[in-house]
Design a protein around this motif. Structure first.
Motif, PDB file in Angstrom:
ATOM      1  N   GLY A 136     109.991  65.521   9.727  1.00 29.52           N
ATOM      2  CA  GLY A 136     110.892  64.395   9.965  1.00 29.52           C
ATOM      3  C   GLY A 136     111.250  64.240  11.433  1.00 29.52           C
ATOM      4  N   GLY A 137     111.510  65.378  12.106  1.00 26.67           N
ATOM      5  CA  GLY A 137     111.856  65.309  13.520  1.00 26.67           C
ATOM      6  C   GLY A 137     110.708  64.805  14.373  1.00 26.67           C
ATOM      7  N   GLN A 138     109.490  65.212  14.037  1.00 24.12           N
ATOM      8  CA  GLN A 138     108.320  64.739  14.784  1.00 24.12           C
ATOM      9  C   GLN A 138     108.093  63.245  14.564  1.00 24.12           C
ATOM     10  OE1 GLN A 138     105.571  67.542  13.087  1.00 24.12           O
ATOM     11  NE2 GLN A 138     105.716  68.942  14.840  1.00 24.12           N
ATOM     12  N   ARG A 139     108.299  62.770  13.347  1.00 28.62           N
ATOM     13  CA  ARG A 139     108.161  61.332  13.091  1.00 28.62           C
ATOM     14  C   ARG A 139     109.193  60.541  13.884  1.00 28.62           C
ATOM     15  NH1 ARG A 139     107.439  61.202   6.469  1.00 28.62           N
ATOM     16  NH2 ARG A 139     105.775  62.772   6.380  1.00 28.62           N
ATOM     17  N   GLN A 140     110.413  61.082  13.969  1.00 22.95           N
ATOM     18  CA  GLN A 140     111.432  60.384  14.731  1.00 22.95           C
ATOM     19  C   GLN A 140     111.058  60.332  16.207  1.00 22.95           C
ATOM     20  OE1 GLN A 140     113.487  57.940  14.991  1.00 22.95           O
ATOM     21  NE2 GLN A 140     114.817  58.774  13.405  1.00 22.95           N
ATOM     22  N   LEU A 161     119.214  59.537  13.122  1.00 27.35           N
ATOM     23  CA  LEU A 161     119.170  60.925  12.665  1.00 27.35           C
ATOM     24  C   LEU A 161     119.638  61.102  11.230  1.00 27.35           C
ATOM     25  CD1 LEU A 161     120.581  62.746  15.843  1.00 27.35           C
ATOM     26  CD2 LEU A 161     118.250  61.960  15.362  1.00 27.35           C
ATOM     27  N   SER A 162     119.946  60.024  10.559  1.00 29.53           N
ATOM     28  CA  SER A 162     120.577  60.140   9.236  1.00 29.53           C
ATOM     29  C   SER A 162     119.653  60.723   8.175  1.00 29.53           C
ATOM     30  CB  SER A 162     121.086  58.770   8.775  1.00 29.53           C
ATOM     31  OG  SER A 162     120.029  57.847   8.689  1.00 29.53           O
ATOM     32  N   ASN A 163     118.328  60.666   8.380  1.00 28.18           N
ATOM     33  CA  ASN A 163     117.400  61.198   7.384  1.00 28.18           C
ATOM     34  C   ASN A 163     117.015  62.650   7.642  1.00 28.18           C
ATOM     35  OD1 ASN A 163     117.245  58.754   5.993  1.00 28.18           O
ATOM     36  ND2 ASN A 163     115.590  57.984   7.279  1.00 28.18           N
ATOM     37  N   LEU A 164     117.584  63.260   8.677  1.00 30.10           N
ATOM     38  CA  LEU A 164     117.205  64.620   9.048  1.00 30.10           C
ATOM     39  C   LEU A 164     118.208  65.632   8.511  1.00 30.10           C
ATOM     40  CD1 LEU A 164     116.224  63.992  12.788  1.00 30.10           C
ATOM     41  CD2 LEU A 164     114.813  63.748  10.733  1.00 30.10           C
ATOM     42  N   ASP A 165     117.751  66.888   8.351  1.00 33.08           N
ATOM     43  CA  ASP A 165     118.671  67.925   7.894  1.00 33.08           C
ATOM     44  C   ASP A 165     119.597  68.333   9.038  1.00 33.08           C
ATOM     45  OD1 ASP A 165     117.465  70.037   9.502  1.00 33.08           O
ATOM     46  OD2 ASP A 165     115.839  70.057   8.046  1.00 33.08           O
ATOM     47  N   THR A 166     120.626  69.125   8.706  1.00 31.96           N
ATOM     48  CA  THR A 166     121.691  69.423   9.671  1.00 31.96           C
ATOM     49  C   THR A 166     121.174  70.090  10.937  1.00 31.96           C
ATOM     50  OG1 THR A 166     123.269  69.669   7.857  1.00 31.96           O
ATOM     51  CG2 THR A 166     123.891  70.606   9.976  1.00 31.96           C
ATOM     52  N   GLY A 167     120.336  71.099  10.799  1.00 33.87           N
ATOM     53  CA  GLY A 167     119.827  71.805  11.968  1.00 33.87           C
ATOM     54  C   GLY A 167     119.014  70.917  12.884  1.00 33.87           C
ATOM     55  N   ARG A 169     119.239  67.666  13.101  1.00 34.82           N
ATOM     56  CA  ARG A 169     120.127  66.669  13.713  1.00 34.82           C
ATOM     57  C   ARG A 169     120.722  67.204  15.008  1.00 34.82           C
ATOM     58  NH1 ARG A 169     122.478  62.725   9.710  1.00 34.82           N
ATOM     59  NH2 ARG A 169     124.265  62.558  11.093  1.00 34.82           N
ATOM     60  N   VAL A 170     121.144  68.483  14.978  1.00 32.64           N
ATOM     61  CA  VAL A 170     121.705  69.095  16.180  1.00 32.64           C
ATOM     62  C   VAL A 170     120.666  69.121  17.290  1.00 32.64           C
ATOM     63  CG1 VAL A 170     122.659  71.224  17.160  1.00 32.64           C
ATOM     64  CG2 VAL A 170     123.354  70.472  14.875  1.00 32.64           C
ATOM     65  N   ARG A 171     119.445  69.521  16.963  1.00 27.76           N
ATOM     66  CA  ARG A 171     118.364  69.576  17.952  1.00 27.76           C
ATOM     67  C   ARG A 171     118.070  68.193  18.522  1.00 27.76           C
ATOM     68  NH1 ARG A 171     115.846  72.144  21.967  1.00 27.76           N
ATOM     69  NH2 ARG A 171     113.766  71.271  22.277  1.00 27.76           N
ATOM     70  N   MET A 172     118.023  67.177  17.655  1.00 30.30           N
ATOM     71  CA  MET A 172     117.691  65.835  18.108  1.00 30.30           C
ATOM     72  C   MET A 172     118.818  65.229  18.940  1.00 30.30           C
ATOM     73  SD  MET A 172     114.616  65.149  17.389  1.00 30.30           S
ATOM     74  CE  MET A 172     114.648  63.419  17.849  1.00 30.30           C
ATOM     75  N   ARG A 173     120.069  65.606  18.682  1.00 29.77           N
ATOM     76  CA  ARG A 173     121.157  65.149  19.556  1.00 29.77           C
ATOM     77  C   ARG A 173     120.911  65.623  20.987  1.00 29.77           C
ATOM     78  NH1 ARG A 173     125.052  66.451  15.274  1.00 29.77           N
ATOM     79  NH2 ARG A 173     125.735  68.298  16.408  1.00 29.77           N
ATOM     80  N   TYR A 174     120.469  66.859  21.108  1.00 29.80           N
ATOM     81  CA  TYR A 174     120.130  67.412  22.423  1.00 29.80           C
ATOM     82  C   TYR A 174     118.993  66.617  23.060  1.00 29.80           C
ATOM     83  CZ  TYR A 174     118.152  70.803  25.745  1.00 29.80           C
ATOM     84  OH  TYR A 174     117.642  71.412  26.856  1.00 29.80           O
ATOM     85  N   GLU A 175     117.986  66.240  22.255  1.00 30.66           N
ATOM     86  CA  GLU A 175     116.850  65.476  22.773  1.00 30.66           C
ATOM     87  C   GLU A 175     117.294  64.095  23.259  1.00 30.66           C
ATOM     88  OE1 GLU A 175     113.920  66.596  23.285  1.00 30.66           O
ATOM     89  OE2 GLU A 175     113.986  68.482  22.182  1.00 30.66           O
TER      90      GLU A 175
END
Length: 380
Positions: A136-140, A161-167, A169-175
């Motif tokens: 999911g993160g790679q698709r985003q 980020l709403s379709n991603l799991d909690t962990g 989501r935290v990583r993608m916020r950083y991205e």
């Protein structure tokens, strides 16, 4: 210049008003976040900026240019949706290059732009894969890369980020934070998650029922909410609200009486609220203290009904008169608290919020003290 300006913007669907008198300026290079509960109009507001929804009335400008009647493709924007909207039959390279091909960008330039974006997003080793082979993160990241290659003046993100799991989501916020720092572009981000808003935004727009409740930096909204709605929405866990009656007030302080007879003194400008008025005291869970204090005021006796241990932090929920749900207190992770235990909680007057009978905040005269219960104070 990629500022976005909305003047008296209204949006209606038949007789249903979705946006009312929106006046807002988003500065060039700013990371602006729209937050609010479901149905507040935040996604509709984003879609009007994108040109996916027509404005009923008002003016919308991007980079100083009126864009009310300009189609989305000519607004200098790129949008990333909640759903990744990738073409399943194309590999990542073609997904990211598709819009550039439609715009007749030279092949060499397409290759350069896609490879550059993929490297920034750490997916350059995945360009020959199909979306079904990705997490999911790679698709985003691919969806974001598709926006980056267009070099827009304004990025629009609709709950990405709403379709991603909690962990993740935290990583993608950083991205997202790194992307904004690297590109210095104007970014407008919609989320229902106020934690995302607090960690990403330069400024936050809090919406309710199609109107703007308040605009400010995360710290401004947290420390100085304009009203009880903003105070309750910003902060996790949410602020405690306790019904009270005004006893004494002047320009330097206010004293209120809670339903159990407890007196709470607040460092606010209470001059406009007469004695006898109904008010609401606001106390954030982390502002309770177990320090010993000579004052008899500003102490709350509450009975524990539930304990939630999260390792580094413990949340204790108590029953207390005048609180609709439960009084929430934040303690250290090693706190030992028993069900039905009676806690004697102290809250510094600098940390108290006060709202009038219309829900408007009284001006606070001091920043809240940095307090947190180290352990459960025992009843003496």
């Amino acid at each position: 210049m990629a500022n976005v300006r909305l003047v008296n913007v209204q949006k209606s669907f038949a007789n249903t008003h979705v946006l009312r008198d929106i006046n807002l300026e988003i500065r060039d290079g700013e990371f602006m976040v729209f937050v609010g509960p479901s149905g507040c109009g935040k996604s509709t507001l984003l879609r009007t900026i994108a040109g996916l929804e027509d404005i009923t009335s008002g003016e919308l400008s991007i980079g100083g240019k009126l864009v009310n009647d300009i189609p989305p493709s000519e607004r200098g924007i790129a949008m990333v949706f909640q759903s990744y909207a990738l073409y399943p039959h194309m590999d990542l390279f073609d997904n990211m290059a598709f819009g550039l091909k439609l715009a007749n960008v030279p092949k060499d330039e397409i290759t350069r732009l896609v490879n550059q974006a993929a490297k920034i997003l750490h997916i350059d080793h995945l360009l020959d894969r199909k979306p079904k082979d990705l997490s999911g993160g790679q698709r985003q990241r691919v969806a974001i890369g598709r926006a980056i290659v267009r070099k827009p003046e304004v990025f629009l993100f609709d709950e990405p980020l709403s379709n991603l799991d909690t962990g993740l989501r935290v990583r993608m916020r950083y991205e997202f934070a790194k992307l904004h720092e690297e590109f210095k572009s104007t970014m407008i981000y919609v989320t229902h998650d106020q934690v995302e808003a607090m960690t990403l935004a330069d400024r936050i727009v809090v919406l309710s029922a199609g109107t703007i409740e308040q605009v400010g930096t995360p710290l401004e909204l947290y420390q100085h909410p304009d009203n009880i709605f903003v105070a309750g929405f910003i902060g996790s866990p949410r602020m405690n609200f306790i019904s009270a009656e005004m006893i004494q007030a002047d320009a330097g302080s206010a004293t209120v009486r809670l339903q159990d007879g407890t007196h709470i003194r607040c460092r606010v400008d209470g001059a406009r609220v007469p004695p006898g008025s109904r008010v609401t005291v606001g106390i954030r869970p982390e502002h309770f203290s177990d320090r010993l204090a000579a004052e008899t005021d500003n102490r709350v006796d509450a009975t524990v009904t539930f304990v939630e241990s999260l390792g580094s932090t413990t949340y204790v929920y108590c029953v207390f008169p005048g609180v609709e749900d439960a009084l929430t207190c934040q303690m250290s992770g090693n706190a030992v608290v028993r069900l039905a235990e009676r806690l004697n909680l102290f809250v510094p007057q600098e940390s108290c919020y006060l709202f009038d009978e219309n829900g408007l905040a009284l001006s606070r005269l001091a920043a809240p003290l940095k307090t947190k219960l180290a352990n459960a104070p025992r009843e003496q």
